[in-house]
Enzyme design. Sequence first.
Site, PDB file in Angstrom:
ATOM      1  N   ARG A   1       0.825  -1.215   0.000  1.00  0.00           N
ATOM      2  CA  ARG A   1       0.000   0.000   0.000  1.00  0.00           C
ATOM      3  C   ARG A   1       0.860   1.267   0.000  1.00  0.00           C
ATOM      4  NH1 ARG A   1      -5.007  -1.666   3.987  1.00  0.00           N
ATOM      5  NH2 ARG A   1      -6.486  -2.096   2.318  1.00  0.00           N
TER       6      ARG A   1
ATOM      7  N   LYS B   1     -15.611 -15.048   6.999  1.00  0.00           N
ATOM      8  CA  LYS B   1     -17.025 -14.884   7.350  1.00  0.00           C
ATOM      9  C   LYS B   1     -17.955 -14.719   6.152  1.00  0.00           C
ATOM     10  CE  LYS B   1     -17.257 -12.510  11.659  1.00  0.00           C
ATOM     11  NZ  LYS B   1     -17.285 -11.108  12.123  1.00  0.00           N
TER      12      LYS B   1
ATOM     13  N   GLY C   1      -6.845  -6.045   0.539  1.00  0.00           N
ATOM     14  CA  GLY C   1      -5.626  -5.977   1.304  1.00  0.00           C
ATOM     15  C   GLY C   1      -5.068  -7.364   1.597  1.00  0.00           C
TER      16      GLY C   1
ATOM     17  N   GLY D   1     -12.489  -4.157   1.538  1.00  0.00           N
ATOM     18  CA  GLY D   1     -13.874  -3.727   1.679  1.00  0.00           C
ATOM     19  C   GLY D   1     -14.284  -2.790   0.552  1.00  0.00           C
TER      20      GLY D   1
HETATM   21  C1  3PG Z   1      -8.565  -1.721   4.896  1.00  0.00           C
HETATM   22  O1  3PG Z   1      -7.583  -2.218   5.434  1.00  0.00           O
HETATM   23  O2  3PG Z   1      -9.491  -2.405   4.443  1.00  0.00           O
HETATM   24  C2  3PG Z   1      -8.633  -0.230   4.741  1.00  0.00           C
HETATM   25  O3  3PG Z   1      -7.417   0.368   5.094  1.00  0.00           O
HETATM   26  C3  3PG Z   1      -9.777   0.320   5.547  1.00  0.00           C
HETATM   27  O4  3PG Z   1      -9.573   0.026   6.891  1.00  0.00           O
HETATM   28  P1  3PG Z   1     -10.825  -0.129   7.877  1.00  0.00           P
HETATM   29  O5  3PG Z   1     -11.546  -1.377   7.453  1.00  0.00           O
HETATM   30  O6  3PG Z   1     -10.258  -0.213   9.260  1.00  0.00           O
HETATM   31  O7  3PG Z   1     -11.700   1.094   7.682  1.00  0.00           O
END
Ligand code: 3PG
Length: 399
Positions: A41, A206, A356, A380
């Site tokens: 990242r 999940k 990620g 996400g």
């Molecule tokens: C992730 O790792 O999915 C992003 O950096 C967002 O992080 P978060 O899910 O803690 O908002």
Amino acid sequence: MSIRTLDDLLAEGVSGRRVLVRADLNVPLDKQTGAITDDGRIRAVLPTLGALVEAGAKVVVCSHLGRPKGAPDPQFSLGPVAGRLGELLGAPVHFATDTVGDSARSTVAGLADGQVALLENLRFNAGETSKDAAERGAFADQLAAFGDAYVDDAFGAVHRKHASVFDVPARLPHVAGRLVLREVEVLSKLTGDPERPYVVVLGGSKVSDKLAVIEALLPTVDRLLIGGGMCFTFLKAQGLEVGTSLLEKDMVDTCRNLLERSGGKIMLPVDVVVADAFAPDAAHDTVRVDGIPSHRLGLDVGPETVAGFSAALSQAKTIFWNGPMGVFEMPAFAAGTRGIAEAITKADAFSVVGGGDSAAAVRALGLDESSFGHISTGGGASLEYLEGKTLPGIAALEN
Ligand code: 3PG
Ligand code: MG
């Protein structure tokens, strides 16, 4: 898309101007040593930062790391990230030990043209993630004071309605950075008219996290391959016993319903690797899914599953993959994830790795990143994009 881009901003000229860049530098850290275990990242935001440095901007970078609770928490400091970012940029990064306090103010004020500052973790401030628009707005005012323009290059966070993502762009001239643009361009190919067969592989622990995307994808995909911890809830829904494997009991009916409605598109594992315990050195064996012993838990998909999934992937023209097939961090349970990743690289298809964790898996397993069409930095975020949701960070750039 009516979004202004980094190139538009560069064309205006940024020399001597302060440019606030929201990045997603939320990198995985080693639990024991705190060392950065995957810097993907950080590397992903270099094109944007490099262009701004080159153009003589005073670059102020901000990011979150982990999920601290709105107050400083040393284990989530961005300090180590500042060091790594400086190495990759080939120039020191001036690190502010707070986000909008004295250190941040003097660090930003001291920047020369072409220099880069990194502010401490945004989530050390309750205003960043607050549900209260006024509280978020007050924090956004403080952040916006550090920039004459704003660049969003934090694709991994565009699905968060947070101050730095949603409220700051309302206060400053705003553009999308190179990473955000590339991510949106690639993902829009998947939601548009993907070349077929379009095969999606989902893993991770999940079902409840993936339910919305499964619902959204079922009508569009040709095949949906399901592995990882969440496969056990689906297997249970087929009437199988899953021993002590991960199981979301309250999702079993939902999974049964999805299977009934899927028109045969969903493929589940036929064999799994079961272990005595969740441990790297646990005794383990491969069994058929109808023979999982009651005292053992599944930690990976088995070789026949890899072969079946690989056959489906070899037909594909478009592939999206999110979520590991097993506990790939433990070598004994990494074969499933590795096998699927290799099948994706061999397919004559446009492939996108979302997330990620899946992206980190690709690198941790030593696979060649360039053999995938695109590796998304957003987990996400890419799932919510595919669900067709409005992403607050993108919407804010459109306004
Ligand atoms: C992730 O790792 O999915 C992003 O950096 C967002 O992080 P978060 O899910 O803690 O908002
Ligand atoms: Mg995440």
